[in-house]
Design an enzyme around this catalytic site. Structure first.
Site, PDB file in Angstrom:
ATOM      1  N   SER A   9       0.848  -1.192   0.000  1.00 58.98           N
ATOM      2  CA  SER A   9       0.000   0.000   0.000  1.00 58.98           C
ATOM      3  C   SER A   9       0.883   1.240   0.000  1.00 58.98           C
ATOM      4  CB  SER A   9      -0.909   0.005   1.227  1.00 58.98           C
ATOM      5  OG  SER A   9      -1.461   1.294   1.355  1.00 58.98           O
ATOM      6  N   HIS A  34      -1.004  -1.026  -4.412  1.00 60.51           N
ATOM      7  CA  HIS A  34      -2.314  -0.717  -3.838  1.00 60.51           C
ATOM      8  C   HIS A  34      -2.378   0.785  -3.579  1.00 60.51           C
ATOM      9  CE1 HIS A  34      -5.915  -1.795  -1.411  1.00 60.51           C
ATOM     10  NE2 HIS A  34      -5.512  -0.860  -0.569  1.00 60.51           N
ATOM     11  N   ASP A  36      -4.588   3.857  -2.230  1.00 59.97           N
ATOM     12  CA  ASP A  36      -5.727   4.156  -1.362  1.00 59.97           C
ATOM     13  C   ASP A  36      -6.276   5.547  -1.650  1.00 59.97           C
ATOM     14  OD1 ASP A  36      -6.045   1.845   0.485  1.00 59.97           O
ATOM     15  OD2 ASP A  36      -3.932   2.274   0.902  1.00 59.97           O
ATOM     16  N   MET A  38      -8.979   8.262  -0.840  1.00 61.57           N
ATOM     17  CA  MET A  38      -9.923   8.624   0.238  1.00 61.57           C
ATOM     18  C   MET A  38     -10.447  10.036  -0.015  1.00 61.57           C
ATOM     19  SD  MET A  38      -7.985   7.261   3.637  1.00 61.57           S
ATOM     20  CE  MET A  38      -6.956   5.777   3.631  1.00 61.57           C
ATOM     21  N   HIS A  67      -8.049   1.295  -4.384  1.00 67.38           N
ATOM     22  CA  HIS A  67      -9.005   1.051  -3.301  1.00 67.38           C
ATOM     23  C   HIS A  67      -9.755   2.353  -3.047  1.00 67.38           C
ATOM     24  CE1 HIS A  67      -9.559  -0.109   1.249  1.00 67.38           C
ATOM     25  NE2 HIS A  67     -10.701  -0.026   0.597  1.00 67.38           N
ATOM     26  N   MET A  69     -12.022   4.487  -1.287  1.00 68.05           N
ATOM     27  CA  MET A  69     -12.763   4.754  -0.047  1.00 68.05           C
ATOM     28  C   MET A  69     -13.476   6.098  -0.223  1.00 68.05           C
ATOM     29  SD  MET A  69      -9.847   3.296   2.479  1.00 68.05           S
ATOM     30  CE  MET A  69      -8.618   3.384   1.183  1.00 68.05           C
ATOM     31  N   MET A 139     -11.782  -6.041   4.546  1.00 69.21           N
ATOM     32  CA  MET A 139     -10.950  -5.140   5.356  1.00 69.21           C
ATOM     33  C   MET A 139     -10.654  -5.781   6.710  1.00 69.21           C
ATOM     34  SD  MET A 139     -10.274  -2.436   3.598  1.00 69.21           S
ATOM     35  CE  MET A 139      -9.470  -1.513   4.905  1.00 69.21           C
ATOM     36  N   ASP A 173      -6.775  -6.438   3.666  1.00 64.21           N
ATOM     37  CA  ASP A 173      -6.118  -5.124   3.739  1.00 64.21           C
ATOM     38  C   ASP A 173      -6.249  -4.546   5.139  1.00 64.21           C
ATOM     39  OD1 ASP A 173      -5.174  -2.541   3.321  1.00 64.21           O
ATOM     40  OD2 ASP A 173      -6.870  -1.914   2.056  1.00 64.21           O
TER      41      ASP A 173
HETATM   42  C1  DX5 Z   1      -6.538   1.651   5.219  1.00 63.17           C
HETATM   43  C2  DX5 Z   1      -6.044   1.338   3.839  1.00 63.17           C
HETATM   44  C3  DX5 Z   1      -4.936   0.374   3.808  1.00 63.17           C
HETATM   45  C4  DX5 Z   1      -3.700   0.831   4.550  1.00 63.17           C
HETATM   46  C5  DX5 Z   1      -3.028  -0.391   5.083  1.00 63.17           C
HETATM   47  O1  DX5 Z   1      -7.733   2.337   5.138  1.00 63.17           O
HETATM   48  O2  DX5 Z   1      -7.087   0.800   3.057  1.00 63.17           O
HETATM   49  O3  DX5 Z   1      -4.612   0.007   2.483  1.00 63.17           O
HETATM   50  O4  DX5 Z   1      -2.785   1.534   3.764  1.00 63.17           O
HETATM   51  O5  DX5 Z   1      -1.946   0.018   5.848  1.00 63.17           O
HETATM   52  P1  DX5 Z   1      -1.299  -0.962   6.907  1.00 63.17           P
HETATM   53  O6  DX5 Z   1      -0.803  -2.151   6.165  1.00 63.17           O
HETATM   54  O7  DX5 Z   1      -0.219  -0.127   7.500  1.00 63.17           O
HETATM   55  O8  DX5 Z   1      -2.374  -1.337   7.896  1.00 63.17           O
HETATM   56 ZN    ZN Z   2      -6.464  -0.068   1.127  1.00 65.90          ZN
END
Ligand code: DX5
Ligand code: ZN
Length: 228
Positions: A9, A34, A36, A38, A67, A69, A139, A173
């Site tokens: 990620s 990956h 993220d 948001m 991903h 969000m 998740m 994840d």
């Molecule tokens: C959290 C993200 C993850 C995050 C995971 O909302 O979706 O992808 O980056 O990070 P770690 O592996 O540090 O928990």
């Molecule tokens: Zn993620």
């Protein structure tokens, strides 16, 4: 048999050096990156969006696992496709019409993933949605932030989904590290996301190859059990 895909990620990387960080993990064996996304609405945090994904695209051939969000998953499909996203994984909790979102993602030329938060049961995604999706993301933390503690209570959902969908990509994840990989792999996940666990590791290549080995060993057991 679904193959292991290890997806660092980028949230745990140094955003000021995104291209170099991406190349570093790919060199160390990453299969996917990956990303993220948001929006500050679906989750209480803002990270990156299509413009940054587009900037990173020319620097690597790695598969971009986005991903999403975001509160309105249909809204960003075109932008992410144009930016070079390959998997568009949205949250089931964010829409009343997941099948139409999946259809739009496919029409935009991407693969479609459906993510469920820790409190959402596996049954919510099972059936036509899971069947239409290319990947299911379970998740193992509340989405929004990296570096949180792995929630083992989410793994029975992975087991249920793996039993029901032996050939589908199932991703875990959140909080995955050397000490929690066994639980994810043994439950049946084949796509492993890790931010902190890979980017902050002393030897990311050792972490990535260990993750891959554990997933492949577990998947072989599932395949053997299914053939009995
Ligand atoms: C959290 C993200 C993850 C995050 C995971 O909302 O979706 O992808 O980056 O990070 P770690 O592996 O540090 O928990
Ligand atoms: Zn993620």
């Amino acid at each position: 048999m679904p193959s292991a895909k290890i997806a660092p990620s980028m949230l745990a990387s140094d955003f000021a050096h995104l291209a170099a960080e991406a190349k570093r993990v790919v060199k160390n064996g990453a299969d996917w990156l990956h990303l993220d996304v948001m929006d500050g609405h679906f989750v209480p945090n803002i990270t990156l969006g299509a413009p940054i994904i587009a900037s990173l695209r020319p620097h690597t051939d790695a598969y971009f696992d986005c991903h999403m969000m975001v509160a309105d998953p249909a809204r960003w499909i075109e932008d992410i496709a144009k930016a070079g996203g390959q998997m568009y994984c949205f949250h089931l909790e964010a829409t009343d019409d997941p099948l139409s979102v999946i259809d739009k993602i496919h029409k935009a030329g991407m693969q479609a993933g459906v993510a469920i938060k820790p409190d959402t049961p596996a049954e919510a995604v099972m059936g036509p949605v899971a069947e239409a999706a290319d990947m299911i993301l379970v998740m193992s933390v509340e989405p929004g932030f990296g570096g949180q503690k792995f929630m083992p209570q989410c793994m029975p959902k992975v087991e249920t989904l793996r039993k029901k969908y032996p050939n589908k990509d199932i991703e875990v994840d959140g909080g995955v590290s050397m000490s929690t990989i066994d639980q994810s792999a043994d439950a049946g996940a084949n796509v492993i996301v890790a931010g902190t666990g890979i980017f902050k590791a002393e030897d990311p290549s050792d972490v990535i190859s260990t993750f891959r080995e554990k997933v492949n060993t577990a998947q072989q057991k599932f395949a053997a059990a299914a053939n009995q």
